[in-house]
Scaffold this motif. Structure first.
Motif, PDB file in Angstrom:
ATOM      1  N   HIS A   1      -5.258  15.007  -6.674  1.00 58.48           N
ATOM      2  CA  HIS A   1      -6.727  15.058  -6.693  1.00 58.48           C
ATOM      3  C   HIS A   1      -7.331  13.684  -6.425  1.00 58.48           C
ATOM      4  O   HIS A   1      -8.460  13.577  -5.946  1.00 58.48           O
ATOM      5  N   VAL A   2      -6.552  12.618  -6.701  1.00 56.17           N
ATOM      6  CA  VAL A   2      -7.002  11.277  -6.327  1.00 56.17           C
ATOM      7  C   VAL A   2      -6.822  11.070  -4.822  1.00 56.17           C
ATOM      8  O   VAL A   2      -7.682  10.491  -4.158  1.00 56.17           O
ATOM      9  N   ALA A   3      -5.715  11.570  -4.279  1.00 53.41           N
ATOM     10  CA  ALA A   3      -5.473  11.443  -2.843  1.00 53.41           C
ATOM     11  C   ALA A   3      -6.585  12.082  -2.025  1.00 53.41           C
ATOM     12  O   ALA A   3      -7.003  11.539  -0.993  1.00 53.41           O
ATOM     13  N   ILE A   4      -7.065  13.218  -2.479  1.00 55.03           N
ATOM     14  CA  ILE A   4      -8.162  13.888  -1.767  1.00 55.03           C
ATOM     15  C   ILE A   4      -9.386  12.975  -1.706  1.00 55.03           C
ATOM     16  O   ILE A   4     -10.019  12.809  -0.644  1.00 55.03           O
ATOM     17  N   GLN A   5      -9.716  12.365  -2.821  1.00 51.43           N
ATOM     18  CA  GLN A   5     -10.874  11.457  -2.857  1.00 51.43           C
ATOM     19  C   GLN A   5     -10.659  10.247  -1.950  1.00 51.43           C
ATOM     20  O   GLN A   5     -11.584   9.806  -1.249  1.00 51.43           O
ATOM     21  N   LEU A   6      -9.441   9.703  -1.966  1.00 55.30           N
ATOM     22  CA  LEU A   6      -9.150   8.550  -1.124  1.00 55.30           C
ATOM     23  C   LEU A   6      -9.264   8.908   0.356  1.00 55.30           C
ATOM     24  O   LEU A   6      -9.819   8.136   1.152  1.00 55.30           O
ATOM     25  N   LEU A   7      -8.749  10.062   0.716  1.00 50.53           N
ATOM     26  CA  LEU A   7      -8.852  10.499   2.111  1.00 50.53           C
ATOM     27  C   LEU A   7     -10.299  10.669   2.536  1.00 50.53           C
ATOM     28  O   LEU A   7     -10.688  10.292   3.655  1.00 50.53           O
ATOM     29  N   ARG A   8     -11.127  11.218   1.647  1.00 48.56           N
ATOM     30  CA  ARG A   8     -12.541  11.396   1.979  1.00 48.56           C
ATOM     31  C   ARG A   8     -13.259  10.055   2.073  1.00 48.56           C
ATOM     32  O   ARG A   8     -14.160   9.878   2.896  1.00 48.56           O
ATOM     33  N   ALA A   9     -12.868   9.095   1.224  1.00 49.24           N
ATOM     34  CA  ALA A   9     -13.539   7.793   1.211  1.00 49.24           C
ATOM     35  C   ALA A   9     -13.112   6.909   2.379  1.00 49.24           C
ATOM     36  O   ALA A   9     -13.911   6.115   2.886  1.00 49.24           O
ATOM     37  N   LEU A  10     -11.856   7.058   2.821  1.00 53.54           N
ATOM     38  CA  LEU A  10     -11.299   6.119   3.794  1.00 53.54           C
ATOM     39  C   LEU A  10     -11.186   6.651   5.206  1.00 53.54           C
ATOM     40  O   LEU A  10     -10.981   5.867   6.143  1.00 53.54           O
TER      41      LEU A  10
END
Length: 346
Positions: free
Chosen positions: A185-194
């Motif tokens: 669930h952190v990876a999803i946020q990182l992908l959306r942010a980066l």
């Protein structure tokens, strides 16, 4: 002080009383404010006696933050009372990889018997933690300890994997995240942010799929026998340019290989123990696969900066140190949403 220890092979961890640690030359003593509960701890506690690499008893906890309580002789650059996060994958500090800040890939750690806290050395699930060197501390600079502690692994590990794939994740690309739990669930946020990539999340739990949508996944797909076909349909038959498997079990690794695009990339991050056959006829043309481990010190600084900017946050559930065994039970049962965090001082 109180500490959560794995004491007997095959038995659950126990809260015990152990002597208070004192910092020796070059060491830093932390008063632990928060410690993260990680699924890899459960994997460690499942190893049989003949394969167990650490000495028991072992104080658990490889995600830790705290305030500096005391400094050993010769320590400079930090001060008592400072709030810091612990960089976990300790290395020798002098080999080529450590000189690059990549202590997660230290070339001499095994030879020298260097272990991370909670994974061979006493960990953060205690009232106090000894840190071997001040270079393994990163200032929190105002971040809340509960929000920050999972970022030292559950944030750093996916960030390290994703950063390698950034050149592939251009507009029109797709990234697949398998396992939408603590790291996913952190990876999803990182992908959306980066990245501008379309993010597709896979999980066996409807609750985790709901969480995936909440944190930004464009699509959430049940991770079953039809998952690969569903991803192919969502991508018009092309597959994903980058796939991040945060489980690493046989079914998820098979799915990861099946959804990768030609010239795609698969990161097997989870420690489920499965392998992905790579070769002509087994995988798409020029697909690459790798198994990353944790991340560099510089990358931890970057992850904490993303958190300060509000680009990433971890769903957490807190427990007292006395309730830490329950946190592991809940994690093993799959009923923790996001990351469980232990508060050693209540």
């Amino acid at each position: 002080m109180k500490a959560l220890q794995y004491r007997t092979i095959g038995a659950p961890p126990e809260v015990v009383t152990v002597p208070d640690p004192e910092p020796g030359p070059g060491q830093v003593l932390l008063k632990v404010t928060a410690a993260g509960v990680c699924h890899s701890d459960i994997a460690v506690m499942s190893w049989p006696a003949e394969a167990f690499p650490y000495e028991l008893p072992l104080t658990l906890g490889h995600e830790g933050v705290g305030t500096i309580a005391a400094l050993g002789a010769g320590v400079t650059g930090v001060k008592e009372g400072e709030a810091v996060a612990v960089y976990g994958p300790w290395g020798c500090g002098t080999c080529v990889k450590c000189a690059e800040g990549k202590e997660n890939y230290c070339l001499r750690a095994d030879e020298l018997g260097i272990r991370p806290p909670g994974l061979g050395r006493p960990g953060a699930m205690a009232e106090y933690l000894l840190v071997d060197d001040a270079r393994h501390l990163v200032p929190l600079n105002g971040l809340d300890p509960v929000a920050a502690v999972p970022l030292t692994d559950a944030g750093l590990t996916p960030y390290h994997a994703i950063k390698r794939s950034l050149p592939r994740l251009v507009p029109g690309s797709t990234a697949v995240v398998i396992g939408a739990g603590g790291l996913g669930h952190v990876a999803i946020q990182l992908l959306r942010a980066l990245t501008p990539a379309r993010v597709i999340a896979l999980d066996v739990s409807e609750d985790k799929l709901r969480l995936a949508r909440e944190v930004g996944a464009h699509e959430a797909v049940l991770s079953d026998a039809g998952a690969a076909r569903a991803v192919r349909e969502l991508t018009g038959g092309l597959g994903a340019q980058a796939v991040f498997d945060f489980v690493g079990a046989e079914p998820t690794v098979r799915t990861a290989g099946a959804v990768a695009a030609v010239e795609g990339e698969v990161a097997i991050v989870g420690i489920g123990g499965a392998a992905l056959p790579v070769g002509f006829g087994h995988t798409p043309f020029e697909m690459s696969a790798y198994a990353p481990y944790w991340g560099s010190r510089a990358e931890l600084v970057e992850v904490l900066e993303l958190a300060r900017a509000g680009a990433v946050s971890v769903h957490t559930e807190t427990f007292t140190l006395d309730d830490a065994p329950l946190a592991y039970e809940r994690l093993h049962a799959g009923t923790v949403e996001g990351r469980a965090v232990i508060l050693p001082h209540g």
